[in-house]
Enzyme design. Structure first.
Site, PDB file in Angstrom:
ATOM      1  N   GLY A 286       0.677  -1.049  -0.009  1.00 43.48           N
ATOM      2  CA  GLY A 286      -0.006   0.046  -0.280  1.00 43.48           C
ATOM      3  C   GLY A 286       0.871   1.188   0.005  1.00 43.48           C
ATOM      4  O   GLY A 286       0.561   2.400   0.647  1.00 43.48           O
TER       5      GLY A 286
ATOM      6  N   THR B 261       1.618   3.279  -2.683  1.00 40.02           N
ATOM      7  CA  THR B 261       1.219   4.038  -3.703  1.00 40.02           C
ATOM      8  C   THR B 261       0.672   5.313  -3.270  1.00 40.02           C
ATOM      9  O   THR B 261       0.739   6.098  -4.284  1.00 40.02           O
ATOM     10  CB  THR B 261       0.409   3.367  -4.839  1.00 40.02           C
ATOM     11  N   ARG B 262       0.108   5.516  -2.038  1.00 46.68           N
ATOM     12  CA  ARG B 262      -0.373   6.548  -1.500  1.00 46.68           C
ATOM     13  C   ARG B 262      -0.669   6.569  -0.012  1.00 46.68           C
ATOM     14  O   ARG B 262      -0.342   5.547   0.704  1.00 46.68           O
ATOM     15  CB  ARG B 262      -1.896   7.152  -2.398  1.00 46.68           C
TER      16      ARG B 262
ATOM     17  N   LEU C 120      -3.588  -7.794  -2.586  1.00 46.72           N
ATOM     18  CA  LEU C 120      -3.267  -8.578  -1.232  1.00 46.72           C
ATOM     19  C   LEU C 120      -4.412  -9.690  -1.254  1.00 46.72           C
ATOM     20  O   LEU C 120      -4.267 -10.419  -0.125  1.00 46.72           O
ATOM     21  CB  LEU C 120      -3.003  -7.543   0.008  1.00 46.72           C
TER      22      LEU C 120
ATOM     23  N   ASN D   7       1.274  -2.531   5.318  1.00 44.42           N
ATOM     24  CA  ASN D   7       0.530  -1.348   5.704  1.00 44.42           C
ATOM     25  C   ASN D   7      -0.784  -1.214   4.834  1.00 44.42           C
ATOM     26  O   ASN D   7      -1.699  -0.457   5.306  1.00 44.42           O
ATOM     27  CB  ASN D   7       1.246  -0.105   5.255  1.00 44.42           C
TER      28      ASN D   7
ATOM     29  N   SER E 293      -4.556   0.261  13.568  1.00 42.49           N
ATOM     30  CA  SER E 293      -5.320   1.610  13.918  1.00 42.49           C
ATOM     31  C   SER E 293      -5.689   1.702  15.459  1.00 42.49           C
ATOM     32  O   SER E 293      -5.643   0.580  16.044  1.00 42.49           O
ATOM     33  CB  SER E 293      -6.512   1.603  13.088  1.00 42.49           C
TER      34      SER E 293
ATOM     35  N   TYR F 286     -13.836  -3.235  10.211  1.00 40.69           N
ATOM     36  CA  TYR F 286     -12.732  -2.630   9.822  1.00 40.69           C
ATOM     37  C   TYR F 286     -11.984  -2.750  11.346  1.00 40.69           C
ATOM     38  O   TYR F 286     -10.947  -3.094  11.273  1.00 40.69           O
ATOM     39  CB  TYR F 286     -13.011  -1.266   9.335  1.00 40.69           C
TER      40      TYR F 286
ATOM     41  N   LYS G 225      -8.525  -4.844  12.313  1.00 46.51           N
ATOM     42  CA  LYS G 225      -7.319  -4.030  12.831  1.00 46.51           C
ATOM     43  C   LYS G 225      -6.834  -4.539  14.222  1.00 46.51           C
ATOM     44  O   LYS G 225      -5.820  -4.950  14.552  1.00 46.51           O
ATOM     45  CB  LYS G 225      -7.699  -2.444  12.988  1.00 46.51           C
TER      46      LYS G 225
HETATM   47  P1  NAP Z   1      -5.333   4.856   1.465  1.00 46.73           P
HETATM   48  O1  NAP Z   1      -4.869   6.518   1.156  1.00 46.73           O
HETATM   49  O2  NAP Z   1      -6.714   4.629   0.907  1.00 46.73           O
HETATM   50  O3  NAP Z   1      -4.020   4.024   0.677  1.00 46.73           O
HETATM   51  C1  NAP Z   1      -4.346   2.599   0.885  1.00 46.73           C
HETATM   52  C2  NAP Z   1      -3.239   1.827   0.303  1.00 46.73           C
HETATM   53  O4  NAP Z   1      -3.684   0.627   0.244  1.00 46.73           O
HETATM   54  C3  NAP Z   1      -2.865   2.207  -1.188  1.00 46.73           C
HETATM   55  O5  NAP Z   1      -1.603   2.475  -1.576  1.00 46.73           O
HETATM   56  C4  NAP Z   1      -3.657   1.001  -2.063  1.00 46.73           C
HETATM   57  O6  NAP Z   1      -3.260   0.868  -3.189  1.00 46.73           O
HETATM   58  C5  NAP Z   1      -3.537   0.156  -1.135  1.00 46.73           C
HETATM   59  N1  NAP Z   1      -4.473  -1.338  -1.120  1.00 46.73           N
HETATM   60  C6  NAP Z   1      -5.857  -1.044  -1.142  1.00 46.73           C
HETATM   61  N2  NAP Z   1      -6.547  -2.106  -1.206  1.00 46.73           N
HETATM   62  C7  NAP Z   1      -5.502  -2.944  -1.748  1.00 46.73           C
HETATM   63  C8  NAP Z   1      -5.329  -4.403  -2.148  1.00 46.73           C
HETATM   64  N3  NAP Z   1      -6.695  -5.089  -2.192  1.00 46.73           N
HETATM   65  N4  NAP Z   1      -4.270  -4.933  -2.340  1.00 46.73           N
HETATM   66  C9  NAP Z   1      -3.056  -4.245  -2.267  1.00 46.73           C
HETATM   67  N5  NAP Z   1      -2.892  -3.061  -1.781  1.00 46.73           N
HETATM   68  C10 NAP Z   1      -4.169  -2.362  -1.701  1.00 46.73           C
HETATM   69  O7  NAP Z   1      -5.039   4.487   3.064  1.00 46.73           O
HETATM   70  P2  NAP Z   1      -4.107   5.182   4.293  1.00 46.73           P
HETATM   71  O8  NAP Z   1      -5.179   6.197   4.701  1.00 46.73           O
HETATM   72  O9  NAP Z   1      -2.964   5.653   3.872  1.00 46.73           O
HETATM   73  O10 NAP Z   1      -4.331   3.899   4.966  1.00 46.73           O
HETATM   74  C11 NAP Z   1      -3.089   3.113   5.249  1.00 46.73           C
HETATM   75  C12 NAP Z   1      -3.155   2.220   6.220  1.00 46.73           C
HETATM   76  O11 NAP Z   1      -3.380   2.802   7.583  1.00 46.73           O
HETATM   77  C13 NAP Z   1      -4.401   1.193   6.240  1.00 46.73           C
HETATM   78  O12 NAP Z   1      -4.026  -0.062   6.533  1.00 46.73           O
HETATM   79  C14 NAP Z   1      -5.364   2.024   7.145  1.00 46.73           C
HETATM   80  O13 NAP Z   1      -6.442   0.981   7.840  1.00 46.73           O
HETATM   81  C15 NAP Z   1      -4.520   2.514   8.298  1.00 46.73           C
HETATM   82  N6  NAP Z   1      -4.864   3.404   8.925  1.00 46.73           N
HETATM   83  C16 NAP Z   1      -5.296   4.708   8.532  1.00 46.73           C
HETATM   84  C17 NAP Z   1      -5.652   6.062   9.059  1.00 46.73           C
HETATM   85  C18 NAP Z   1      -5.922   7.217   8.597  1.00 46.73           C
HETATM   86  O14 NAP Z   1      -6.391   7.994   9.241  1.00 46.73           O
HETATM   87  N7  NAP Z   1      -5.575   7.412   7.207  1.00 46.73           N
HETATM   88  C19 NAP Z   1      -6.124   5.655  10.617  1.00 46.73           C
HETATM   89  C20 NAP Z   1      -5.784   4.341  11.115  1.00 46.73           C
HETATM   90  C21 NAP Z   1      -5.163   3.384  10.412  1.00 46.73           C
HETATM   91  P3  NAP Z   1      -3.868   0.894  -4.599  1.00 46.73           P
HETATM   92  O15 NAP Z   1      -5.038   1.677  -4.466  1.00 46.73           O
HETATM   93  O16 NAP Z   1      -2.808   1.548  -5.616  1.00 46.73           O
HETATM   94  O17 NAP Z   1      -4.006  -0.566  -4.879  1.00 46.73           O
END
Ligand code: NAP
Length: 263
Positions: free
Chosen positions: A15, A17-18, A67, A93, A145, A159, A163
């Site tokens: 994950g 890519t962003r 994944l 991640n 998370s 979700y 987590k």
């Molecule tokens: P995001 O901006 O939506 O990015 C999600 C990443 O996961 C992207 O790189 C996406 O890549 C990849 N992804 C999604 N589905 C996938 C799949 N089936 N196979 C492989 N890769 C996949 O999310 P984020 O906010 O950065 O969150 C990243 C992590 O942090 C997650 O585990 C999330 O639960 C955790 N988290 C985030 C927050 C928050 O506030 N943002 C808080 C707590 C925990 P592509 O789209 O290129 O496939």
């Protein structure tokens, strides 16, 4: 005291890519590590990696790894070894957080979230083990998370389960892998300003901002620095632990327990 020589380390970020994953990949690349970042789409992942390599002057490769596919996950570990000679650090991640009220939740909704967030993390760890065991050391850092392990959120029960499941997994894995010099830890982010979070809308974001004692949403770099620490040689004696990075969001018992914002 010696400090980690990142230029000798191979890091895999799922994950990447962003969002948080991209922040993690960028920080490791800036330290000089060789990074393999992944997303679902290979072309998009390679494009992000090329951009990051240009920006940081670092060694960054991209690869398509869904994944939900065990074979693709095995291929990811093999590619890191082929390109960079090892897997020293795995940042598991990638994750998804679709909102779904329990009453409307289907078996497919549950499977999708558990497959990507929990099963995907476990299989990513398993795939990287042979390389880490050969080296006699390794660092695994899961992005969990606060939601699930510490708090609950209506609409995100599946979700939260995924987590919290990651944390249950890491405790057993940490014990199993300790004899091989491999540590397994997790960061527990609060609300971090990523594309995924911004997609939840301004009302969600301003509500969150108001409930964070430090007065702002997290940035991806806030999480990346915690991951970098847990992945470093300096964290060699830490395993099976979680590190909350949430601006104090999980501290107050209620909003009145927080100090009023400064005028
Ligand atoms: P995001 O901006 O939506 O990015 C999600 C990443 O996961 C992207 O790189 C996406 O890549 C990849 N992804 C999604 N589905 C996938 C799949 N089936 N196979 C492989 N890769 C996949 O999310 P984020 O906010 O950065 O969150 C990243 C992590 O942090 C997650 O585990 C999330 O639960 C955790 N988290 C985030 C927050 C928050 O506030 N943002 C808080 C707590 C925990 P592509 O789209 O290129 O496939």
């Amino acid at each position: 005291m010696t400090f980690t020589h990142w230029e000798n380390r191979s890091v895999v970020v799922t994950g990447g890519t962003r969002g948080i994953g991209l922040g993690i990949a960028e920080l490791f690349a800036r330290q000089g590590a060789a990074v393999l970042l992944t997303g679902r789409d290979g072309e998009a992942a390679r494009e992000v990696a090329e951009g990051l390599a240009r920006e940081t002057g670092g060694r960054v490769a991209g690869m398509g790894v869904d994944l939900r596919s065990p074979e693709a996950i095995e291929g990811m570990a093999a590619e890191a070894v082929r390109r960079h000679g090892a897997v020293d650090v795995l940042c598991a991640n990638a994750g998804i957080f679709p909102e779904k009220p329990l009453r409307e939740m289907t078996a497919d909704d549950v499977d999708e979230v558990l497959d990507v967030n929990l099963r995907g993390s476990i299989l990513a760890v398993r795939a990287c083990l042979p390389a880490m065991e050969r080296a006699g050391r390794g660092r695994i850092v899961l992005t969990s998370s606060i939601t699930g392990p510490t708090t609950g959120y209506a609409g995100w029960s599946h979700y939260g389960a995924s987590k919290a499941g990651q944390v249950g997994f890491l405790r057993g894995a940490a014990l199993e892998l300790a004899p091989h010099g491999i540590t397994v830890n997790a960061v527990l982010p609060g609300n971090v300003r990523t594309e995924g979070l911004v997609g939840l809308g301004e009302e969600y974001l301003s509500g969150m901002r108001a409930s964070i004692p430090l007065g702002r949403l997290g940035e991806t770099a806030d999480i990346a620095h915690a991951v970098l620490f847990l992945a470093s040689d300096e964290a060699a004696f830490i395993t099976g632990q979680t590190l909350t990075v949430d601006g104090g969001q999980t501290l107050p018992e209620c909003l009145d327990a927080m100090a009023p914002p400064l005028a």
